[in-house]
Design a protein around this motif. Structure first.
Motif, PDB file in Angstrom:
ATOM      1  N   GLU A 111      -9.919   2.925  -4.875  1.00 55.85           N
ATOM      2  CA  GLU A 111      -9.123   1.854  -4.272  1.00 55.85           C
ATOM      3  C   GLU A 111      -7.754   2.335  -3.794  1.00 55.85           C
ATOM      4  OE1 GLU A 111     -10.467  -1.118  -3.895  1.00 55.85           O
ATOM      5  OE2 GLU A 111     -12.295  -0.531  -4.966  1.00 55.85           O
ATOM      6  N   ALA A 112      -7.435   3.594  -4.036  1.00 55.39           N
ATOM      7  CA  ALA A 112      -6.073   4.081  -3.781  1.00 55.39           C
ATOM      8  C   ALA A 112      -5.678   3.971  -2.309  1.00 55.39           C
ATOM      9  CB  ALA A 112      -5.949   5.531  -4.253  1.00 55.39           C
ATOM     10  N   ASP A 113      -6.572   4.266  -1.398  1.00 57.24           N
ATOM     11  CA  ASP A 113      -6.226   4.244   0.028  1.00 57.24           C
ATOM     12  C   ASP A 113      -5.939   2.835   0.540  1.00 57.24           C
ATOM     13  OD1 ASP A 113      -6.510   6.971   0.150  1.00 57.24           O
ATOM     14  OD2 ASP A 113      -8.551   6.917   0.960  1.00 57.24           O
ATOM     15  N   ASN A 114      -6.489   1.833  -0.112  1.00 60.71           N
ATOM     16  CA  ASN A 114      -6.305   0.448   0.330  1.00 60.71           C
ATOM     17  C   ASN A 114      -5.247  -0.302  -0.456  1.00 60.71           C
ATOM     18  OD1 ASN A 114      -8.477   0.717   2.193  1.00 60.71           O
ATOM     19  ND2 ASN A 114      -9.945   0.363   0.541  1.00 60.71           N
ATOM     20  N   PHE A 115      -4.616   0.377  -1.398  1.00 57.58           N
ATOM     21  CA  PHE A 115      -3.636  -0.303  -2.249  1.00 57.58           C
ATOM     22  C   PHE A 115      -2.328  -0.491  -1.485  1.00 57.58           C
ATOM     23  CE2 PHE A 115      -0.317  -0.539  -5.469  1.00 57.58           C
ATOM     24  CZ  PHE A 115      -0.865  -1.423  -6.375  1.00 57.58           C
ATOM     25  N   ASP A 116      -1.880  -1.749  -1.349  1.00 59.53           N
ATOM     26  CA  ASP A 116      -0.664  -1.988  -0.564  1.00 59.53           C
ATOM     27  C   ASP A 116       0.306  -2.945  -1.249  1.00 59.53           C
ATOM     28  OD1 ASP A 116      -2.094  -4.307  -0.374  1.00 59.53           O
ATOM     29  OD2 ASP A 116      -2.090  -4.412   1.816  1.00 59.53           O
ATOM     30  N   PHE A 117       0.180  -3.111  -2.559  1.00 63.69           N
ATOM     31  CA  PHE A 117       1.111  -3.969  -3.288  1.00 63.69           C
ATOM     32  C   PHE A 117       2.404  -3.209  -3.577  1.00 63.69           C
ATOM     33  CE2 PHE A 117      -3.103  -5.610  -4.508  1.00 63.69           C
ATOM     34  CZ  PHE A 117      -2.943  -6.930  -4.116  1.00 63.69           C
ATOM     35  N   ASN A 118       3.543  -3.903  -3.434  1.00 63.13           N
ATOM     36  CA  ASN A 118       4.826  -3.249  -3.699  1.00 63.13           C
ATOM     37  C   ASN A 118       5.583  -3.881  -4.858  1.00 63.13           C
ATOM     38  OD1 ASN A 118       5.670  -5.649  -2.587  1.00 63.13           O
ATOM     39  ND2 ASN A 118       6.379  -4.745  -0.661  1.00 63.13           N
ATOM     40  N   GLY A 119       4.939  -4.773  -5.604  1.00 64.66           N
ATOM     41  CA  GLY A 119       5.589  -5.384  -6.751  1.00 64.66           C
ATOM     42  C   GLY A 119       4.609  -6.191  -7.567  1.00 64.66           C
ATOM     43  N   LEU A 120       4.967  -6.463  -8.824  1.00 65.88           N
ATOM     44  CA  LEU A 120       4.078  -7.196  -9.709  1.00 65.88           C
ATOM     45  C   LEU A 120       3.847  -8.625  -9.232  1.00 65.88           C
ATOM     46  CD1 LEU A 120       5.033  -6.227 -13.380  1.00 65.88           C
ATOM     47  CD2 LEU A 120       2.935  -5.698 -12.134  1.00 65.88           C
ATOM     48  N   ARG A 121       4.865  -9.250  -8.652  1.00 70.47           N
ATOM     49  CA  ARG A 121       4.701 -10.636  -8.230  1.00 70.47           C
ATOM     50  C   ARG A 121       3.597 -10.757  -7.174  1.00 70.47           C
ATOM     51  NH1 ARG A 121       7.574 -15.099  -8.931  1.00 70.47           N
ATOM     52  NH2 ARG A 121       9.270 -13.905  -9.869  1.00 70.47           N
ATOM     53  N   SER A 122       3.645  -9.889  -6.161  1.00 72.06           N
ATOM     54  CA  SER A 122       2.611  -9.943  -5.127  1.00 72.06           C
ATOM     55  C   SER A 122       1.250  -9.588  -5.706  1.00 72.06           C
ATOM     56  CB  SER A 122       2.960  -9.007  -3.965  1.00 72.06           C
ATOM     57  OG  SER A 122       3.067  -7.664  -4.400  1.00 72.06           O
ATOM     58  N   LEU A 123       1.237  -8.698  -6.683  1.00 64.67           N
ATOM     59  CA  LEU A 123      -0.011  -8.310  -7.334  1.00 64.67           C
ATOM     60  C   LEU A 123      -0.656  -9.511  -8.018  1.00 64.67           C
ATOM     61  CD1 LEU A 123      -1.524  -5.509  -8.181  1.00 64.67           C
ATOM     62  CD2 LEU A 123      -0.461  -5.956 -10.383  1.00 64.67           C
ATOM     63  N   LEU A 124       0.163 -10.244  -8.786  1.00 66.91           N
ATOM     64  CA  LEU A 124      -0.371 -11.352  -9.570  1.00 66.91           C
ATOM     65  C   LEU A 124      -0.606 -12.610  -8.732  1.00 66.91           C
ATOM     66  CD1 LEU A 124       1.619 -10.900 -12.906  1.00 66.91           C
ATOM     67  CD2 LEU A 124      -0.755 -10.318 -12.427  1.00 66.91           C
ATOM     68  N   GLU A 125      -0.071 -12.627  -7.520  1.00 64.92           N
ATOM     69  CA  GLU A 125      -0.365 -13.740  -6.613  1.00 64.92           C
ATOM     70  C   GLU A 125      -1.684 -13.536  -5.881  1.00 64.92           C
ATOM     71  OE1 GLU A 125       3.158 -13.853  -4.246  1.00 64.92           O
ATOM     72  OE2 GLU A 125       4.226 -15.190  -5.618  1.00 64.92           O
ATOM     73  N   SER A 126      -2.293 -12.370  -6.060  1.00 68.47           N
ATOM     74  CA  SER A 126      -3.589 -12.074  -5.447  1.00 68.47           C
ATOM     75  C   SER A 126      -4.685 -12.334  -6.478  1.00 68.47           C
ATOM     76  CB  SER A 126      -3.614 -10.612  -4.994  1.00 68.47           C
ATOM     77  OG  SER A 126      -3.690  -9.756  -6.121  1.00 68.47           O
ATOM     78  N   ASP A 127      -5.884 -11.849  -6.199  1.00 70.31           N
ATOM     79  CA  ASP A 127      -6.968 -11.983  -7.171  1.00 70.31           C
ATOM     80  C   ASP A 127      -7.140 -10.704  -7.991  1.00 70.31           C
ATOM     81  OD1 ASP A 127      -7.913 -10.335  -5.209  1.00 70.31           O
ATOM     82  OD2 ASP A 127      -9.738 -11.489  -4.774  1.00 70.31           O
ATOM     83  N   PHE A 128      -6.083  -9.870  -8.026  1.00 73.51           N
ATOM     84  CA  PHE A 128      -6.086  -8.620  -8.775  1.00 73.51           C
ATOM     85  C   PHE A 128      -6.200  -8.921 -10.269  1.00 73.51           C
ATOM     86  CE2 PHE A 128      -4.316  -4.821 -10.713  1.00 73.51           C
ATOM     87  CZ  PHE A 128      -4.664  -3.793  -9.865  1.00 73.51           C
ATOM     88  N   ARG A 129      -7.116  -8.246 -10.956  1.00 70.37           N
ATOM     89  CA  ARG A 129      -7.315  -8.463 -12.393  1.00 70.37           C
ATOM     90  C   ARG A 129      -6.562  -7.391 -13.172  1.00 70.37           C
ATOM     91  NH1 ARG A 129     -13.591  -7.825 -11.999  1.00 70.37           N
ATOM     92  NH2 ARG A 129     -12.760  -6.210 -10.620  1.00 70.37           N
ATOM     93  N   LEU A 130      -5.477  -7.799 -13.806  1.00 66.44           N
ATOM     94  CA  LEU A 130      -4.588  -6.874 -14.500  1.00 66.44           C
ATOM     95  C   LEU A 130      -4.867  -6.874 -15.991  1.00 66.44           C
ATOM     96  CD1 LEU A 130      -2.038  -4.999 -14.417  1.00 66.44           C
ATOM     97  CD2 LEU A 130      -0.684  -7.073 -14.823  1.00 66.44           C
TER      98      LEU A 130
END
Length: 251
Positions: A111-130
């Motif tokens: 997934e590294a080539d498609n990773f475009d998050f620049n902060g935790l807030r944007s990460l957790l506003e997506s469907d990313f499972r942390l």
């Protein structure tokens, strides 16, 4: 000479000078090898206490339980603790900083080539499972976000990282946060180096500290410990211990 003054002053400052430090399987900071606890923090603590004329014993505890034990004074010392206002109510913080290993978000290599998050807030506003460890504070932003119920469904809290690494490799999580040194060490030991890698998202680059229970340790002892730790930095012992376990780490 710094060391002689530390020994002269510190040895009687804590009664019998027997200190208990919490440990858990957390390489390269703590590891069990042939029934002996070793690692960066284990060896740093052992060396500092030897310079203070103290004995050091190890008590294995998960992080959340260790914080409660520290609060009650049943454990005297923790390592790798971030500074928070809550912890400052019951813990003395060492002020000497020797090693900073940033908290990094680790993801699957695919997934590294498609990773475009620049902060935790944007990460957790997506469907990313942390994946996150129970009661661990990774950054101020993280601590604030987990209080918001809007983000709760995107975080899975677990007590240990080993299970999270395996869940990440099996596509049951999308990422987890760990110290860079710890993460690289653990995925290598688990044989997952080709499948999991650090992302570009640095969650926190703050220092972590040795902390002591206010219920069982005096502020004078902590000042003495700082002198011992500083002497280890000055004479090269600190670097030698770090390089024993993480030769590429910068100090």
């Amino acid at each position: 000479m710094v060391l002689s003054s530390v020994l002269f002053y510190a040895a009687p400052s804590f009664g019998g000078c027997e200190i208990t430090i919490r440990w858990d399987d957390d390489p390269p900071y703590f590891m069990n090898q042939n029934d002996e606890v070793i690692g960066i923090d284990a060896d740093l603590g052992r060396e500092a206490m030897e310079r203070l004329g103290c004995s050091l014993s190890f008590k294995k505890l998960p992080w959340a339980r260790a914080l409660q034990e520290l609060r009650e004074g049943r454990v005297d010392m923790l390592s790798s603790a971030y500074r928070t206002s809550e912890r400052e109510q019951y813990a003395h913080y060492s002020e000497v900083i020797g090693l900073v290993s940033p908290n990094i978000l680790f993801i699957r290599q695919s997934e590294a080539d498609n990773f475009d998050f620049n902060g935790l807030r944007s990460l957790l506003e997506s469907d990313f499972r942390l994946g996150a460890q129970v009661s661990v504070s990774y950054s101020d932003e993280y601590s604030a976000l987990i209080q918001n119920p809007d983000y709760a469904e995107n975080i899975e809290f677990l007590p240990r990282r080993e299970l999270m690494w395996r869940m990440l490799a099996r596509n049951r999580l999308d990422g987890l946060i760990a110290s860079k040194l710890t993460g690289l060490y653990e995925i290598k030991e688990l044989g997952l180096s080709g499948r999991i890698a650090p992302s570009s998202l640095v969650v926190s680059n703050k220092p972590a500290y040795f902390v002591f229970s206010k219920a069982s340790v005096s502020s004078e002892f902590v000042a003495d410990f700082d002198q011992a730790l500083q002497s280890m930095l000055d004479d090269g012992t600190f670097s030698a211990i770090v390089n024993r376990y993480a030769p590429s780490a910068s100090q």
